[in-house]
Motif scaffolding. Structure first.
Motif, mmCIF file in Angstrom:
data_model
loop_
_atom_site.group_PDB
_atom_site.id
_atom_site.type_symbol
_atom_site.label_atom_id
_atom_site.label_comp_id
_atom_site.label_asym_id
_atom_site.label_seq_id
_atom_site.Cartn_x
_atom_site.Cartn_y
_atom_site.Cartn_z
ATOM 1 N N TYR A 1 -55.778 30.540 -11.447
ATOM 2 C CA TYR A 1 -54.457 30.641 -10.799
ATOM 3 C C TYR A 1 -54.628 30.887 -9.295
ATOM 4 O O TYR A 1 -53.955 30.269 -8.474
ATOM 5 C CB TYR A 1 -53.660 31.777 -11.447
ATOM 6 C CG TYR A 1 -52.362 32.106 -10.724
ATOM 7 C CD1 TYR A 1 -51.306 31.193 -10.680
ATOM 8 C CD2 TYR A 1 -52.189 33.339 -10.088
ATOM 9 C CE1 TYR A 1 -50.114 31.501 -10.031
ATOM 10 C CE2 TYR A 1 -51.005 33.653 -9.438
ATOM 11 C CZ TYR A 1 -49.975 32.728 -9.410
ATOM 12 O OH TYR A 1 -48.801 33.037 -8.750
ATOM 13 N N MET A 2 -55.541 31.778 -8.934
ATOM 14 C CA MET A 2 -55.744 32.098 -7.517
ATOM 15 C C MET A 2 -56.235 30.885 -6.728
ATOM 16 O O MET A 2 -55.824 30.658 -5.593
ATOM 17 C CB MET A 2 -56.743 33.254 -7.378
ATOM 18 C CG MET A 2 -56.192 34.581 -7.853
ATOM 19 S SD MET A 2 -54.805 35.176 -6.856
ATOM 20 C CE MET A 2 -55.696 35.721 -5.408
ATOM 21 N N TYR B 1 -53.370 28.509 -6.330
ATOM 22 C CA TYR B 1 -52.469 29.020 -5.306
ATOM 23 C C TYR B 1 -52.968 28.620 -3.907
ATOM 24 O O TYR B 1 -52.179 28.232 -3.045
ATOM 25 C CB TYR B 1 -52.319 30.541 -5.406
ATOM 26 C CG TYR B 1 -51.372 31.068 -4.364
ATOM 27 C CD1 TYR B 1 -50.002 31.114 -4.605
ATOM 28 C CD2 TYR B 1 -51.838 31.462 -3.109
ATOM 29 C CE1 TYR B 1 -49.127 31.531 -3.631
ATOM 30 C CE2 TYR B 1 -50.964 31.882 -2.120
ATOM 31 C CZ TYR B 1 -49.609 31.918 -2.387
ATOM 32 O OH TYR B 1 -48.745 32.313 -1.401
ATOM 33 N N TYR C 1 -46.545 34.657 -4.505
ATOM 34 C CA TYR C 1 -47.736 35.516 -4.370
ATOM 35 C C TYR C 1 -47.321 36.983 -4.428
ATOM 36 O O TYR C 1 -47.922 37.804 -5.126
ATOM 37 C CB TYR C 1 -48.419 35.201 -3.036
ATOM 38 C CG TYR C 1 -49.802 35.791 -2.866
ATOM 39 C CD1 TYR C 1 -50.931 35.105 -3.302
ATOM 40 C CD2 TYR C 1 -49.992 37.018 -2.222
ATOM 41 C CE1 TYR C 1 -52.208 35.622 -3.117
ATOM 42 C CE2 TYR C 1 -51.257 37.536 -2.031
ATOM 43 C CZ TYR C 1 -52.367 36.838 -2.478
ATOM 44 O OH TYR C 1 -53.622 37.349 -2.291
ATOM 45 N N THR D 1 -46.775 27.454 -13.066
ATOM 46 C CA THR D 1 -47.057 27.045 -11.687
ATOM 47 C C THR D 1 -47.898 25.769 -11.630
ATOM 48 O O THR D 1 -48.185 25.275 -10.542
ATOM 49 C CB THR D 1 -47.803 28.168 -10.931
ATOM 50 O OG1 THR D 1 -48.960 28.544 -11.679
ATOM 51 C CG2 THR D 1 -46.903 29.374 -10.733
ATOM 52 N N LEU E 1 -43.364 29.970 -1.226
ATOM 53 C CA LEU E 1 -44.631 30.163 -1.938
ATOM 54 C C LEU E 1 -45.135 31.603 -1.766
ATOM 55 O O LEU E 1 -45.687 32.191 -2.701
ATOM 56 C CB LEU E 1 -45.692 29.166 -1.449
ATOM 57 C CG LEU E 1 -46.898 29.101 -2.382
ATOM 58 C CD1 LEU E 1 -46.542 28.386 -3.672
ATOM 59 C CD2 LEU E 1 -48.088 28.425 -1.712
ATOM 60 N N GLY F 1 -50.987 26.412 -1.368
ATOM 61 C CA GLY F 1 -50.661 26.927 -0.045
ATOM 62 C C GLY F 1 -50.894 25.881 1.036
ATOM 63 O O GLY F 1 -50.075 25.715 1.949
#
Ligand code: PHE
Ligand code: CO
Length: 276
Positions: A132-133, A136, A156, A231, A152, A140
């Motif tokens: 997930y990180m 992200y 976070y 997501t 976004l 981004g």
């Protein structure tokens, strides 16, 4: 400093006072975890074996890399968004190298090594959260190009920093901003003041947040798979909708919300009365 804003951690330069302060913070938070933190967070934290003093990022990275492919890079503080996203997209997590002063035990304006490492690094050992990180970070880079960073950033904020998760019929904390704070950890779970609402992607991305006090609303996920799946869709159409209204205030509760707790907001109302 390198072009990607990383520096050498300078682990040898931490003083005995620095290490002692780390241990104090670590012990204080560790006592709160069994009652308030997600099981996954505690399991991952113990694997890091970081209770003795400010961790050496090289050693932690070697362990992390074997587990999920992430490494930690040292940074002097907050770095530009583009560089931050590039690190995440490449499974590098930027961690601030300095530690707070003893007089800043309870309140910090910027993240230090305790927030960044204790709060964020453990879940990088969790395979789904680790993915997930990275997603992200890639998201981004895309959002920067589309001018939708504000939306976004809310995702976070309400997940990585201030997220709650259901566990065996109870609500627990996984967000780093909460778990590195001795005050907000019990507040997030036990206080009647904040709302606790089921996670909904678009709802979260339309909701402003406050940076000057404990949160007025927390969003609760069922598990990390829910977060990753929700997501994983193409945000293109979503970003188009998000260019228009509505936008929600931090304390709003909507008829469509799955409400776990409707907050009294007494913390905020109390502050207001006191100031009047
Ligand atoms: N799916 C998102 C996109 O299409 C990327 C993303 C994934 C963003 C996970 C945040 C978290 O832009
Ligand atoms: Co953080």
């Amino acid at each position: 400093m390198a072009a990607d804003f990383t520096i050498d951690q300078g682990w040898d330069r931490y003083t005995d006072t620095d290490h002692a302060l780390w241990r104090t913070l670590y012990d204080r938070q560790s006592k709160l975890l069994p009652r308030y933190a997600a099981r996954t967070f505690m399991d991952c934290l113990s694997r890091l074996d970081a209770g003795d003093g400010v961790p050496d990022f090289r050693r932690a990275s070697d362990m992390l890399e074997k587990a999920t492919g992430w490494r930690i890079v040292a940074v002097p503080g907050l770095i530009p968004e583009g560089a931050f996203f590039d690190h995440l997209a490449n499974r590098r997590f930027p961690v601030t190298n300095w530690i707070r002063k003893p007089e800043e035990m309870d309140y910090l304006e910027e993240p230090d090594v305790f927030h960044d490492f204790f709060g964020h690094v453990p879940l990088l050992l969790h395979p789904v959260f680790a993915d997930y990180m990275q997603a992200y970070g890639k998201g981004g880079q895309r959002a920067l190009g589309l001018g939708r960073i504000e939306n976004l950033a809310r995702l976070y904020w309400y997940t990585v920093e201030f997220g709650l998760i259901r566990e065996d019929g109870q609500t627990k904390v996984y967000g780093a901003g909460i778990l590195s704070s001795a005050g907000e950890t019990p507040y997030a779970i036990e206080s009647p003041s904040p709302n606790r609402i089921g996670f909904d992607l678009e709802r979260v991305m339309r909701t402003r947040y406050r940076i000057d006090d404990y949160q007025q609303t927390y969003f609760v996920i069922d598990d990390y798979d829910q977060l990753f799946t929700a997501t994983g869709v193409d945000f293109g159409p979503l970003y188009e909708r998000l260019a228009g209204p509505p936008e929600y205030a931090p304390a709003d509760v909507l008829p469509t919300d799955k409400v776990y707790t409707k907050g009294t907001q007494q913390r905020v109302l109390g502050t207001k009365t006191a100031a009047e």
